[in-house]
Design a protein around this motif. Structure first.
Motif, PDB file in Angstrom:
ATOM      1  N   ILE A   1       0.831  -1.056  -0.120  1.00 23.07           N
ATOM      2  CA  ILE A   1      -0.061  -0.097  -0.028  1.00 23.07           C
ATOM      3  C   ILE A   1       0.912   1.351  -0.011  1.00 23.07           C
ATOM      4  O   ILE A   1       1.798   1.253   0.708  1.00 23.07           O
ATOM      5  N   THR A   2       0.522   2.177  -0.860  1.00 20.25           N
ATOM      6  CA  THR A   2       1.186   3.354  -0.899  1.00 20.25           C
ATOM      7  C   THR A   2       0.174   4.615  -0.767  1.00 20.25           C
ATOM      8  O   THR A   2      -0.854   4.402  -1.231  1.00 20.25           O
ATOM      9  N   GLY A   3       0.773   5.822  -0.404  1.00 22.34           N
ATOM     10  CA  GLY A   3      -0.300   6.724  -0.245  1.00 22.34           C
ATOM     11  C   GLY A   3      -0.786   7.220   1.077  1.00 22.34           C
ATOM     12  O   GLY A   3      -0.228   6.285   2.140  1.00 22.34           O
ATOM     13  N   LEU A   4      -1.685   7.954   1.306  1.00 21.16           N
ATOM     14  CA  LEU A   4      -2.154   8.286   2.515  1.00 21.16           C
ATOM     15  C   LEU A   4      -3.389   7.279   2.888  1.00 21.16           C
ATOM     16  O   LEU A   4      -4.124   6.999   2.271  1.00 21.16           O
ATOM     17  N   THR A   5      -3.083   6.515   3.960  1.00 22.21           N
ATOM     18  CA  THR A   5      -4.146   5.424   4.569  1.00 22.21           C
ATOM     19  C   THR A   5      -4.790   6.173   5.757  1.00 22.21           C
ATOM     20  O   THR A   5      -4.378   6.360   6.819  1.00 22.21           O
ATOM     21  N   GLN A   6      -6.139   6.259   5.599  1.00 21.18           N
ATOM     22  CA  GLN A   6      -6.856   6.707   6.715  1.00 21.18           C
ATOM     23  C   GLN A   6      -7.876   5.359   7.397  1.00 21.18           C
ATOM     24  O   GLN A   6      -8.471   4.832   6.239  1.00 21.18           O
ATOM     25  N   TYR A   7      -7.929   5.475   8.377  1.00 15.61           N
ATOM     26  CA  TYR A   7      -8.711   4.134   9.051  1.00 15.61           C
ATOM     27  C   TYR A   7      -9.372   4.292  10.365  1.00 15.61           C
ATOM     28  O   TYR A   7      -8.562   5.136  10.998  1.00 15.61           O
ATOM     29  N   ALA A   8     -10.323   3.767  10.522  1.00 12.78           N
ATOM     30  CA  ALA A   8     -10.762   3.483  12.140  1.00 12.78           C
ATOM     31  C   ALA A   8     -10.046   2.551  12.917  1.00 12.78           C
ATOM     32  O   ALA A   8      -9.727   2.885  13.943  1.00 12.78           O
ATOM     33  N   GLU A   9     -10.146   1.467  12.503  1.00  9.61           N
ATOM     34  CA  GLU A   9      -9.237   0.188  13.051  1.00  9.61           C
ATOM     35  C   GLU A   9      -8.389  -0.348  11.899  1.00  9.61           C
ATOM     36  O   GLU A   9      -8.821  -0.360  10.964  1.00  9.61           O
ATOM     37  N   MET A  10      -7.324  -1.183  12.285  1.00 11.25           N
ATOM     38  CA  MET A  10      -6.480  -1.689  11.443  1.00 11.25           C
ATOM     39  C   MET A  10      -5.781  -2.798  12.009  1.00 11.25           C
ATOM     40  O   MET A  10      -5.103  -2.862  13.240  1.00 11.25           O
ATOM     41  N   SER A  11      -5.693  -4.053  11.172  1.00  7.91           N
ATOM     42  CA  SER A  11      -4.750  -4.982  11.590  1.00  7.91           C
ATOM     43  C   SER A  11      -3.653  -5.306  10.477  1.00  7.91           C
ATOM     44  O   SER A  11      -4.204  -5.218   9.405  1.00  7.91           O
ATOM     45  N   VAL A  12      -2.555  -5.552  10.762  1.00  5.81           N
ATOM     46  CA  VAL A  12      -1.518  -5.936   9.730  1.00  5.81           C
ATOM     47  C   VAL A  12      -0.889  -7.085   9.950  1.00  5.81           C
ATOM     48  O   VAL A  12      -0.199  -7.294  11.180  1.00  5.81           O
ATOM     49  N   GLU A  13      -0.564  -7.995   9.033  1.00  4.87           N
ATOM     50  CA  GLU A  13       0.187  -9.090   9.094  1.00  4.87           C
ATOM     51  C   GLU A  13       1.746  -8.853   8.907  1.00  4.87           C
ATOM     52  O   GLU A  13       2.031  -7.987   7.939  1.00  4.87           O
ATOM     53  N   LYS A  14       2.410  -9.881   9.541  1.00  3.61           N
ATOM     54  CA  LYS A  14       3.988  -9.767   9.244  1.00  3.61           C
ATOM     55  C   LYS A  14       4.068  -9.695   7.878  1.00  3.61           C
ATOM     56  O   LYS A  14       3.532 -10.763   7.089  1.00  3.61           O
ATOM     57  N   GLY A  15       5.105  -9.051   7.099  1.00  2.00           N
ATOM     58  CA  GLY A  15       5.469  -8.815   5.956  1.00  2.00           C
ATOM     59  C   GLY A  15       4.699  -7.994   4.778  1.00  2.00           C
ATOM     60  O   GLY A  15       5.290  -7.649   3.655  1.00  2.00           O
ATOM     61  N   ALA A  16       3.669  -7.346   5.484  1.00  2.00           N
ATOM     62  CA  ALA A  16       3.075  -6.336   4.630  1.00  2.00           C
ATOM     63  C   ALA A  16       3.792  -5.062   4.484  1.00  2.00           C
ATOM     64  O   ALA A  16       4.564  -4.659   5.294  1.00  2.00           O
ATOM     65  N   LYS A  17       3.706  -4.251   3.109  1.00  2.00           N
ATOM     66  CA  LYS A  17       4.552  -3.361   2.714  1.00  2.00           C
ATOM     67  C   LYS A  17       3.749  -2.017   2.775  1.00  2.00           C
ATOM     68  O   LYS A  17       2.716  -1.776   1.975  1.00  2.00           O
ATOM     69  N   LEU A  18       3.950  -1.089   3.827  1.00  2.00           N
ATOM     70  CA  LEU A  18       3.169   0.181   3.743  1.00  2.00           C
ATOM     71  C   LEU A  18       4.015   1.476   3.761  1.00  2.00           C
ATOM     72  O   LEU A  18       5.196   1.360   4.249  1.00  2.00           O
ATOM     73  N   SER A  19       3.897   2.100   2.266  1.00  4.07           N
ATOM     74  CA  SER A  19       4.469   3.417   2.414  1.00  4.07           C
ATOM     75  C   SER A  19       3.832   4.627   2.259  1.00  4.07           C
ATOM     76  O   SER A  19       2.748   4.558   1.756  1.00  4.07           O
ATOM     77  N   GLY A  20       3.936   5.559   2.797  1.00  4.97           N
ATOM     78  CA  GLY A  20       3.107   6.824   2.988  1.00  4.97           C
ATOM     79  C   GLY A  20       2.745   7.320   4.407  1.00  4.97           C
ATOM     80  O   GLY A  20       3.478   7.069   5.310  1.00  4.97           O
TER      81      GLY A  20
END
Length: 130
Positions: A83-102
């Motif tokens: 995922i790239t860019g602005l990420t707006q969220y109320a709740e979030m869960s992230v698994e190991k290995g996911a790539k977030l940039s922004g």
């Protein structure tokens, strides 16, 4: 998921669609969406790419989103996600290995506005669940 649920969109692997999409119920993206996707629930499968912004209540990302997300309920990011860019969220869960940039911003639960203080700033490789 039903075979042909009313008010839903399915973009199959190898399919390319362009534009702004208003989907009343659920969108499943296994192909390529170029544009904005506005819906209640979204699944971007491992082969799916959204070159645009997603606005939804509940989102699960296994593939790629390039221009950010606005998720008013729950965002579930799987290990294969990018995922790239602005990420707006109320709740979030992230698994190991996911790539977030922004930039990540929490949406205040009582309002649709978000906090002016981002939770995270730059690129991140998640090495544990949060």
């Amino acid at each position: 998921m039903d075979n042909n649920p009313k008010g839903s969109l399915f973009v199959g692997e190898g399919v390319v669609v362009k534009g702004t999409f208003e989907v009343p119920e659920m969108a499943v993206v296994a192909g390529l969406v170029e544009g904005e996707l506005n819906t209640k629930e979204v699944l971007v499968d491992a082969t799916g790419i959204v070159n645009g912004r997603i606005n939804a209540e509940v989102v699960e990302i296994r593939g790629e989103v390039t221009q950010g997300l606005h998720v008013t309920n729950h965002l579930n990011i799987k290990s294969s996600a990018k995922i790239t860019g602005l990420t707006q969220y109320a709740e979030m869960s992230v698994e190991k290995g996911a790539k977030l940039s922004g930039e990540l911003r929490v949406i205040e639960s009582s309002h649709s506005s978000y906090s002016s203080t981002p939770s995270y700033g730059s690129s991140s490789d998640y090495s544990n669940n949060e």
